[in-house]
Design an enzyme around this catalytic site. Sequence first.
Site, PDB file in Angstrom:
ATOM      1  CG  HIS A  59      -0.319   0.092   2.531  1.00 51.41           C
ATOM      2  ND1 HIS A  59       0.448  -0.918   3.073  1.00 51.41           N
ATOM      3  CD2 HIS A  59      -0.323   1.087   3.477  1.00 51.41           C
ATOM      4  CE1 HIS A  59       0.877  -0.569   4.263  1.00 51.41           C
ATOM      5  NE2 HIS A  59       0.422   0.651   4.531  1.00 51.41           N
TER       6      HIS A  59
ATOM      7  CG  HIS B  42      -4.095   0.275   6.487  1.00 51.78           C
ATOM      8  ND1 HIS B  42      -4.052   0.377   7.862  1.00 51.78           N
ATOM      9  CD2 HIS B  42      -3.002   0.961   6.033  1.00 51.78           C
ATOM     10  CE1 HIS B  42      -3.004   1.075   8.216  1.00 51.78           C
ATOM     11  NE2 HIS B  42      -2.350   1.454   7.138  1.00 51.78           N
TER      12      HIS B  42
ATOM     13  CG  ASP C 181       0.433  -1.434   7.835  1.00 52.37           C
ATOM     14  OD1 ASP C 181       1.350  -2.256   7.673  1.00 52.37           O
ATOM     15  OD2 ASP C 181       0.656  -0.244   8.044  1.00 52.37           O
TER      16      ASP C 181
ATOM     17  CG  ASP D  18       4.960   2.726   7.279  1.00 52.15           C
ATOM     18  OD1 ASP D  18       4.124   3.255   6.528  1.00 52.15           O
ATOM     19  OD2 ASP D  18       4.637   1.903   8.157  1.00 52.15           O
ATOM     20  CG  HIS D  19       4.262  -0.397   4.255  1.00 47.70           C
ATOM     21  ND1 HIS D  19       4.238  -1.738   4.582  1.00 47.70           N
ATOM     22  CD2 HIS D  19       3.805   0.267   5.350  1.00 47.70           C
ATOM     23  CE1 HIS D  19       3.785  -1.880   5.811  1.00 47.70           C
ATOM     24  NE2 HIS D  19       3.507  -0.677   6.297  1.00 47.70           N
TER      25      HIS D  19
END
Length: 304
Positions: A63, A143, A213, A67-68
């Site tokens: 996604h 999410h 997430d 942080d990804h």
Amino acid sequence: MEPFRIHILGCGSATPNPRHYTSSQIVEVRGKFFMIDCGEGTQIQLYRTHINFMKLRGVFISHLHGDHCLGLIGMICSFGLLGRTSPFHVFAPSALFPLLRLQLEMFCHDLEFEVVEHPFETKTSRTIYEDRSVKVTTLPLRHRVPCCGFLFEETPTLPHIRRDMIDFYRIPVCYINAIKNGAGWETGDGTIVPHERLTAPAAPPRSYAYCSDTAYMPSLHQSIKGVNMLYHESTYLDDRADNARKYGHSTARQAALVAQAAGAGKLILGHYSGRYKDETDFLKEASEVFPRVELADENLIFEV
């Protein structure tokens, strides 16, 4: 049995901190290397694994939270500096690619390799990659932005030849592939030796599910029944279950409930909130529900 390993590069959440990098993993299956997510610091962590950058076939982005995925453009630029020539495949939600093209034009316009786009939608489950070794299927998650996990499944292999039987019946090497594919063998006196006597069953195909997430999804287990290993985010403990609901995350106990319902072989916890200083509490909370649980940490390698 050929390797099927998970290399943890980062297992923290939101922002890097002195204890954890943001999300990234390497899935190593039958000599092939794939990345899942690419947060900041991924390149440094990749060097520490001693996995050759050039061996990475592609990356799967779950996604579009920083942080990804904020480490992706830097890694692609480094590939260019290191002389990569083979295509690099990017599997990601469709909204990533207009942004990625702008970044490539700005920072990486003279690459000697192709960045191959594989956009997908996150609301439905579908196979987005398949070769002779592995199949990758998306797992819709819940999410704050469109998000999905990934299920890696080994392709079933052919049965193993029983060398003692081949030697006993003096079967020529040129017939071995036919026997692996189901043929029997006829002896000189006309006796048919069945395929099952000449072979041993292949090892069951292994599977790995990556779920980060996501808010707790009681029905998620239906898509990953019998998975050998499950990585499930555990951003919070039950003491902050309200935060988990608010921000679209799960607690360690909720991750364990998913693993239990799925009949998973092992649960790996990760994506820890930086507010917790002692992650053994995650292990304790999850193991009360599901005993076969371990904590992710940077540079750990898990055998599927």
